[in-house]
Design a protein around this motif. Structure first.
Motif, mmCIF file in Angstrom:
data_model
loop_
_atom_site.group_PDB
_atom_site.id
_atom_site.type_symbol
_atom_site.label_atom_id
_atom_site.label_comp_id
_atom_site.label_asym_id
_atom_site.label_seq_id
_atom_site.Cartn_x
_atom_site.Cartn_y
_atom_site.Cartn_z
ATOM 1 N N GLU A 25 11.484 -25.829 85.316
ATOM 2 C CA GLU A 25 11.107 -24.418 85.218
ATOM 3 C C GLU A 25 10.345 -23.990 86.474
ATOM 4 O OE1 GLU A 25 8.347 -23.212 82.121
ATOM 5 O OE2 GLU A 25 9.529 -21.403 81.811
ATOM 6 N N LYS A 26 9.431 -24.846 86.925
ATOM 7 C CA LYS A 26 8.681 -24.562 88.149
ATOM 8 C C LYS A 26 9.609 -24.395 89.337
ATOM 9 C CE LYS A 26 5.636 -27.767 88.980
ATOM 10 N NZ LYS A 26 4.460 -28.580 89.386
ATOM 11 N N GLU A 27 10.692 -25.179 89.360
ATOM 12 C CA GLU A 27 11.643 -25.115 90.462
ATOM 13 C C GLU A 27 12.538 -23.883 90.382
ATOM 14 O OE1 GLU A 27 13.693 -28.938 91.349
ATOM 15 O OE2 GLU A 27 12.422 -29.714 89.764
ATOM 16 N N GLY A 28 12.458 -23.158 89.275
ATOM 17 C CA GLY A 28 13.312 -21.986 89.142
ATOM 18 C C GLY A 28 14.715 -22.337 88.683
ATOM 19 N N PHE A 68 15.404 -12.925 88.743
ATOM 20 C CA PHE A 68 16.212 -13.497 89.815
ATOM 21 C C PHE A 68 16.908 -12.444 90.666
ATOM 22 C CE2 PHE A 68 17.315 -17.683 91.224
ATOM 23 C CZ PHE A 68 16.504 -18.492 90.465
ATOM 24 N N THR A 88 20.055 -21.558 95.112
ATOM 25 C CA THR A 88 18.763 -21.972 94.566
ATOM 26 C C THR A 88 17.607 -21.574 95.472
ATOM 27 O OG1 THR A 88 19.012 -24.113 95.639
ATOM 28 C CG2 THR A 88 19.692 -23.943 93.331
ATOM 29 N N HIS A 89 17.809 -21.687 96.776
ATOM 30 C CA HIS A 89 16.735 -21.315 97.686
ATOM 31 C C HIS A 89 17.292 -20.929 99.048
ATOM 32 C CE1 HIS A 89 17.268 -25.630 98.460
ATOM 33 N NE2 HIS A 89 16.716 -25.449 99.637
#
Lengths: 256, 256
Positions: free
Chosen positions: B66-69, B89, B190-191
């Motif tokens: 969850e922290k990592e999205g 998002f 993701t990033h």
DNA sequence: CAGTGGTCTAGACCACATT
DNA sequence: ATGTGGTCTAGACCACTGT
């Protein structure tokens, strides 16, 4: 005054979870200066007694503050208040890299000028400066590498908050400015916001950067915050991006 | 293939904590397409049975994702795989704000051109494109508000990874490009990482932005990553910062 | 060695959302 | 009413650190 001398009442019946209540109590200790950057906080068992909850609840509270970058846990040692000497905190808010390089370079910083003057309206509003005592420090720094300047930082801070700051103290610091703020003035920068524009460099800045007038540069307006979202620093960075770049990596952390 | 059909062996004796092993197993399910964006994952009790650990351990694994999205928990509903339709998002990677405004505006996006061509060396390297099948899509988008264009995005993606993409699909999408990537091509961003420079606008871009040649603009080179740090998108944004700004808020999250 | 935080268990009860 | 995640307990044992 030590944290362990205080008495805390955590209420299990209200809507706010107990771990959040504890997190807020600990946060207030930072704000009230009972806890200072770098300091060791009581161990988990002690906190369990202090707050009269189970250890898992204490750990959740500490975990929240760790995520926020306020506390740092070190296994075998204890839990500490973050400070701007820590590896992970040094240059945390510095985003300039050499072209195509993944390594953050540590810039050479040279003071260009140091003045004290009256705050303008914007500064008074943002820094929450009263009319009576409306002096600010106005600082120009040159940042570079191997004597090649790539950035100029203009820093404005309230004189009242940083009283006794002198040019000498600023020049003789052996660390970042945020470290100086923290150690000499007890002002800990917790987070920042930046707004970036592209502009043509004006005469004054072009001379400081050693480039031709009209070269395109980044103009970065930063607000520096401390606990409780109080703004304590206004910084404008002018960056010549010929040899360096501004970098941002974004992981999809929900919080950001 | 469903997650509950699989068998997992979590080893309590190795160095990697069990919660991290579980986190990695779940992450692999995303990579292997057993879990897809938007999907509901099994509830905590089921996962307890699946991994044969206690519920606290499962919760820690889910908490990490969850922290990592990657995952998002919704009380009363369940835990879901994050997707680019979620409020939090949408436009997560869009950083343009109006001057002095704190509200992110949702830009109007207009396709300017859509081409397929051979990849150059840099693109082949970054996007990991083989020599044999070295086609890329090359897209120009114009972004603005009330018909006033402030940015131009140049997007380059591997044709092999987005096969069957057509100009029509691109134009007729009803959501962000990253949402299209996710839903039609099963590529989840993701990033990102961005490198920003100030430059003078060239002829081509100046025409698209509707500004004079030589105006200073931001040039933002973005790499878009998916699971396992695979680069899947190269994007260059050219931003006229007369009426908008690039914004970054930085909280001292240790991870960033 | 003693003391710290890190992992893990096996539950109980609560708050929330859907049916 | 049922099922979900959120909070909380009261421990046990492990891994790491400095003395």
């Amino acid at each position: 005054m030590s944290l362990t001398d205080l008495k805390f009442k955590i209420d299990p019946n209200i809507k706010t979870p107990m771990w959040l209540q504890i997190r807020n109590e600990l946060f207030d200790c930072l704000y009230k200066d009972i806890l200072r950057p770098g300091q060791l906080i009581p161990n988990e068992k002690t906190l369990v007694g202090l707050f009269n909850v189970s250890i898992g609840t204490v750990r959740k509270a500490i975990g929240a503050l760790e995520k926020e970058g306020i506390l740092i846990r070190k296994q075998g040692l204890g839990t500490f208040v973050c400070q701007h000497d820590d590896r992970s905190f040094l240059f945390k808010f510095f985003h300039i890299f050499f072209n195509d390089s993944d390594v953050k370079h540590i810039p050479e910083v040279e003071l260009d000028s140091f003045k004290i003057r009256k705050a303008n309206k914007t500064e008074m509003k943002l820094l929450n400066i009263p009319k009576e005592n409306n002096k600010v420090f106005h600082i120009y720094n040159k940042l570079g590498f191997q004597s090649k300047v790539h950035s100029v930082d203009k820093i404005v801070i309230a004189a009242a908050k940083f009283s006794l700051l002198t040019e000498e103290i600023l020049v003789n610091r052996h660390n970042t400015i945020y470290n100086l703020f923290q150690n000499k003035f007890n002002v800990f920068i917790t987070h920042t916001s930046e707004r970036i524009k592209a502009t043509l460099v004006d005469k004054k800045i072009s001379q400081m950067l050693g480039i031709e007038m009209g070269t395109p540069i980044l103009k970065i307006e930063r607000l520096g915050y401390t606990y409780h979202d109080e703004i304590v620093e206004l910084r404008t960075s002018y960056v010549n991006t010929t040899e360096v770049e501004y970098i941002r990596e974004q992981y999809s952390l929900v919080g950001e």
